[in-house]
Write a protein that holds these residues in place. Structure first.
Motif, short mmCIF file in Angstrom:
data_model
loop_
_atom_site.label_atom_id
_atom_site.label_comp_id
_atom_site.label_asym_id
_atom_site.label_seq_id
_atom_site.Cartn_x
_atom_site.Cartn_y
_atom_site.Cartn_z
N SER A 1 0.83 -1.20 0.00
CA SER A 1 0.00 0.00 0.00
C SER A 1 0.87 1.25 0.00
O SER A 1 0.40 2.34 -0.33
CB SER A 1 -0.96 -0.01 1.20
N TYR A 2 2.19 1.10 0.34
CA TYR A 2 3.04 2.29 0.33
C TYR A 2 3.16 2.89 -1.07
O TYR A 2 3.49 4.05 -1.23
CB TYR A 2 4.42 2.07 0.95
N TYR A 3 2.87 2.11 -2.13
CA TYR A 3 2.96 2.66 -3.49
C TYR A 3 1.88 3.71 -3.75
O TYR A 3 1.99 4.49 -4.70
CB TYR A 3 2.85 1.54 -4.53
N LEU A 4 0.83 3.72 -2.92
CA LEU A 4 -0.20 4.75 -3.10
C LEU A 4 0.38 6.13 -2.82
O LEU A 4 -0.10 7.13 -3.34
CB LEU A 4 -1.37 4.48 -2.15
N VAL B 1 19.80 -0.73 -1.18
CA VAL B 1 19.06 -1.15 -2.37
C VAL B 1 17.66 -1.57 -1.93
O VAL B 1 17.50 -2.55 -1.20
CB VAL B 1 19.78 -2.33 -3.07
N SER B 2 16.66 -0.80 -2.33
CA SER B 2 15.29 -1.07 -1.88
C SER B 2 14.35 -1.15 -3.08
O SER B 2 14.25 -0.21 -3.87
CB SER B 2 14.83 0.04 -0.93
N VAL B 3 13.66 -2.29 -3.18
CA VAL B 3 12.67 -2.49 -4.24
C VAL B 3 11.58 -1.44 -4.11
O VAL B 3 11.25 -0.71 -5.05
CB VAL B 3 12.05 -3.91 -4.12
N PRO C 1 17.23 -14.74 -4.30
CA PRO C 1 16.18 -13.90 -3.68
C PRO C 1 15.80 -14.35 -2.27
O PRO C 1 15.62 -15.55 -2.02
CB PRO C 1 14.97 -14.07 -4.61
N THR C 2 15.65 -13.37 -1.39
CA THR C 2 15.17 -13.67 -0.05
C THR C 2 13.80 -14.36 -0.08
O THR C 2 13.49 -15.18 0.77
CB THR C 2 15.10 -12.39 0.82
N ASP C 3 13.01 -14.04 -1.11
CA ASP C 3 11.65 -14.61 -1.17
C ASP C 3 11.66 -16.09 -1.55
O ASP C 3 10.60 -16.73 -1.59
CB ASP C 3 10.78 -13.81 -2.15
N ARG D 1 10.77 -3.08 9.08
CA ARG D 1 10.59 -2.76 7.66
C ARG D 1 10.45 -1.24 7.51
O ARG D 1 9.38 -0.72 7.25
CB ARG D 1 9.38 -3.51 7.10
N PRO D 2 11.58 -0.52 7.70
CA PRO D 2 11.52 0.94 7.64
C PRO D 2 11.18 1.44 6.24
O PRO D 2 11.36 0.71 5.25
CB PRO D 2 12.94 1.37 8.02
N ILE D 3 10.70 2.70 6.13
CA ILE D 3 10.45 3.28 4.80
C ILE D 3 11.17 4.63 4.67
O ILE D 3 10.73 5.51 3.94
CB ILE D 3 8.95 3.41 4.49
N ASP D 4 12.29 4.76 5.39
CA ASP D 4 13.03 6.02 5.36
C ASP D 4 13.51 6.39 3.94
O ASP D 4 13.55 7.57 3.59
CB ASP D 4 14.23 5.95 6.32
N GLN D 5 13.86 5.40 3.13
CA GLN D 5 14.35 5.71 1.78
C GLN D 5 13.22 6.22 0.87
O GLN D 5 13.46 7.03 -0.02
CB GLN D 5 15.03 4.49 1.15
N HIS D 6 11.99 5.72 1.11
CA HIS D 6 10.84 6.23 0.35
C HIS D 6 10.67 7.71 0.70
O HIS D 6 10.52 8.57 -0.17
CB HIS D 6 9.54 5.50 0.74
N ILE D 7 10.68 7.98 2.01
CA ILE D 7 10.43 9.34 2.49
C ILE D 7 11.52 10.29 2.00
O ILE D 7 11.25 11.39 1.51
CB ILE D 7 10.32 9.35 4.03
C1 EPZ Z 1 9.91 -6.10 -1.52
O1 EPZ Z 1 9.69 -5.59 -0.21
C2 EPZ Z 1 8.99 -7.29 -1.67
N1 EPZ Z 1 7.61 -6.83 -1.47
C3 EPZ Z 1 9.35 -8.37 -0.67
O2 EPZ Z 1 8.57 -9.50 -0.98
C4 EPZ Z 1 10.83 -8.76 -0.83
O3 EPZ Z 1 11.18 -9.64 0.21
C5 EPZ Z 1 11.72 -7.52 -0.77
O4 EPZ Z 1 11.26 -6.53 -1.73
C6 EPZ Z 1 13.17 -7.82 -1.07
O5 EPZ Z 1 13.28 -8.38 -2.34
C7 EPZ Z 1 6.99 -6.19 -2.47
O6 EPZ Z 1 7.50 -6.01 -3.57
C8 EPZ Z 1 5.59 -5.76 -2.20
P1 EPZ Z 1 13.00 -3.54 0.22
P2 EPZ Z 1 10.23 -4.16 0.18
O7 EPZ Z 1 12.59 -2.13 0.34
O8 EPZ Z 1 10.13 -3.28 -1.03
C9 EPZ Z 1 15.57 -2.11 4.01
C10 EPZ Z 1 7.24 -11.37 -0.53
O9 EPZ Z 1 7.34 -12.42 0.14
N2 EPZ Z 1 14.89 -0.82 3.82
O10 EPZ Z 1 13.72 -3.98 -1.02
O11 EPZ Z 1 9.54 -3.75 1.40
C11 EPZ Z 1 14.63 -3.21 4.48
O12 EPZ Z 1 14.48 -3.19 5.88
C12 EPZ Z 1 7.70 -10.06 0.02
O13 EPZ Z 1 6.71 -11.32 -1.66
C13 EPZ Z 1 15.27 0.27 4.59
O14 EPZ Z 1 16.15 0.18 5.45
O15 EPZ Z 1 11.74 -4.49 0.47
C14 EPZ Z 1 15.33 -4.44 3.95
O16 EPZ Z 1 16.36 -4.80 4.83
C15 EPZ Z 1 8.11 -10.10 1.42
N3 EPZ Z 1 14.66 1.49 4.37
C16 EPZ Z 1 16.00 -3.97 2.64
O17 EPZ Z 1 16.04 -2.55 2.75
C17 EPZ Z 1 13.70 1.63 3.41
O18 EPZ Z 1 13.18 2.76 3.25
C18 EPZ Z 1 15.24 -4.31 1.37
O19 EPZ Z 1 13.87 -3.92 1.49
C19 EPZ Z 1 13.31 0.52 2.64
C20 EPZ Z 1 13.93 -0.69 2.86
#
Ligand code: EPZ
Length: 428
Positions: A95-98, A162-164, A304-306, A122-128
């Motif tokens: 939902s953060y994509y909204l 690196v954040s998806v 992949p972690t997934d 699961r921080p979102i500091d990089q989005h912000i």
């Molecule tokens: C996406 O989550 C996927 N979810 C996850 O899939 C997947 O495990 C993950 O990417 C890694 O590949 C979706 O696409 C909806 P990240 P996301 O931002 O985007 C840190 C599944 O099972 N981080 O790439 O939330 C974070 O804590 C799910 O399908 C920050 O520190 O993951 C993590 O350690 C579970 N600050 C790393 O980065 C931020 O602002 C990667 O997270 C953002 C992330």
């Protein structure tokens, strides 16, 4: 509360067709908010995260028509609201994509603090950081995130990690911004490329998706009247590849992109399996006990972690002692306690590493899906275990896998979904 009852062991054999990617779909759906028109999306996985997303878009004013289980039309000409329902948005992560999409479309957004699988912080500091760099003011308070901007202006953003999610969110927010935005240290997952392809099909100008530098030249508007087909799910394909290996089976996995599976193929070959690249499908077979291995999860193109829990099932029955190092999430070994109930010998060493002493076989037990991929892994474990496994907490699996038990049944698994109104043995 439903549970799966699985009778094992089974060598999984036959064909399976992979659905559209969950993690692309849950970004493409909010991306439609940037279009002032109508678009059609095909190969959409029919999973609960997608259905929830469609309901959220409807509350914002989108009109959605379902043509089939996997094909919808979205009319986003009348988006009149920037506040997404808090109860629905705080239920799942994507939902953060909204935030990025509504900022781009309306200059304002409000969503509940995103929930999702419990994988640790699961921080979102990089989005912000990205939104603020583009000129937005962001507030996080009382369980919600609000963002506002008069005018989004392109800039250079270096992602500290690196954040998806942050890569896609900044891409969404900058498509209609004035000027050029550069994302350095961007994530490169196939779903990043798919979201960029979707937006470009609608008139955006995004270059470099799939590399670690993405350039977004802002455009005035995106047009509709286009059909887009979601990329096949790399993680679902990988789940079936590892299911073939764990069960010493032979599976033809159709509708996938073998290049997206290279890192999984390499590990499967290393542990003694065979993978045949057939262009738009792969055939995976295994005729012996897997070799031990060392696995480290990494952003794409790494392992992949997934798929870490599914690989954990394979290594739990491998010949020798294996190690998995989880470099993305702090708490992705919760499934190992469940696998140990089935006779595995796995010792987590803190949150990031686990040691797998391979056993000859697993035995059926009562287990709980602790998150989405853990659920898929335990389902695979149930099919290879001797005896009956009862798998609970199916809501996690239903979020991300379309028709999972039917797909496994078609490969020979003996698996039934059973309703148990009052009984639950999971407290997650
Ligand atoms: C996406 O989550 C996927 N979810 C996850 O899939 C997947 O495990 C993950 O990417 C890694 O590949 C979706 O696409 C909806 P990240 P996301 O931002 O985007 C840190 C599944 O099972 N981080 O790439 O939330 C974070 O804590 C799910 O399908 C920050 O520190 O993951 C993590 O350690 C579970 N600050 C790393 O980065 C931020 O602002 C990667 O997270 C953002 C992330």
């Amino acid at each position: 509360m439903d549970k799966l009852v699985i009778q094992g062991p089974t060598k999984l054999k036959g064909e399976v067709t992979i659905s559209g990617a969950k993690n692309a779909a849950v970004a493409i759906l909010p991306a439609t908010l940037l279009i002032d028109g109508i678009c059609k999306i095909e190969n959409l996985p029919n999973i609960s995260d997608v259905r929830t997303y469609c309901k959220i878009l409807e509350t914002l004013g989108a009109k959605i028509t379902w043509f089939s289980d996997n094909e919808i039309e979205i009319d986003t000409r009348n988006i009149g609201c920037t506040q997404a329902p808090l109860d629905m948005t705080s239920r799942f992560r994507a939902s953060y994509y909204l935030l990025g999409a509504l900022l781009g479309r309306c200059g304002a957004a409000e969503v509940g603090i995103p929930g999702g699988c419990n994988l640790g912080a699961r921080p979102i500091d990089q989005h912000i950081k990205g939104f603020e760099a583009l000129g937005a003011k962001v507030d996080v308070a009382q369980g919600k995130i609000s963002a506002k901007v008069k005018k989004l202006t392109g800039t250079s953003i270096y992602m500290d990690i690196v954040s998806v999610g942050a890569t896609i969110n900044v891409m969404l927010a900058s498509v209609l911004a004035e000027g050029t935005t550069t994302i350095d240290n961007a994530a490169k997952e196939p779903h990043i490329v798919d979201v960029a392809n979707f937006l470009n099909t609608m008139g955006a100008d995004i270059r470099g998706a799939g590399t670690d530098v993405i350039k977004i030249n802002g455009v005035k508007s995106l047009h509709g009247d286009t059909t887009y087909s979601v990329v096949p799910d790399q993680i679902e394909a990988g789940t079936f590849m590892l299911a073939a290996v764990a069960s010493k089976g032979d599976i033809l996995i159709k509708n996938c992109i073998p290049e997206h599976l290279d890192c999984i193929t390499a590990k499967i070959v290393e542990i003694g399996g065979t993978v045949e690249d057939l262009g738009d499908s792969v055939r995976v077979s295994m005729n012996k006990r897997p070799n031990k291995a060392i696995v480290k999860t990494l952003p794409y193109p790494g392992f992949p972690t997934d798929l870490q829990p599914q690989m954990g099932v394979v290594l739990s029955v491998a010949d020798g002692i294996s190690t998995i190092n989880e470099s993305i999430w702090d708490s992705r070994f919760q499934y190992t306690a469940e696998l140990n109930k089935m006779g595995a010998k796995i010792a987590p060493q803190g949150g990031k590493t686990a040691v797998f002493e391979g056993v000859k076989g697993l035995v059926g037990s009562q287990v709980c899906a602790t998150d989405l991929r853990a659920g898929a892994a335990l389902l695979v474990a149930g099919t290879i275990a001797n005896g009956e496994t009862h798998l609970y907490n199916l809501q996690h699996i239903d979020r991300g896998y379309e028709n999972i038990e039917e797909k496994f049944r078609n490969l020979g698994a003996k698996i039934q979904r059973v309703s148990e109104p009052d009984e639950t043995m999971c407290d997650t």
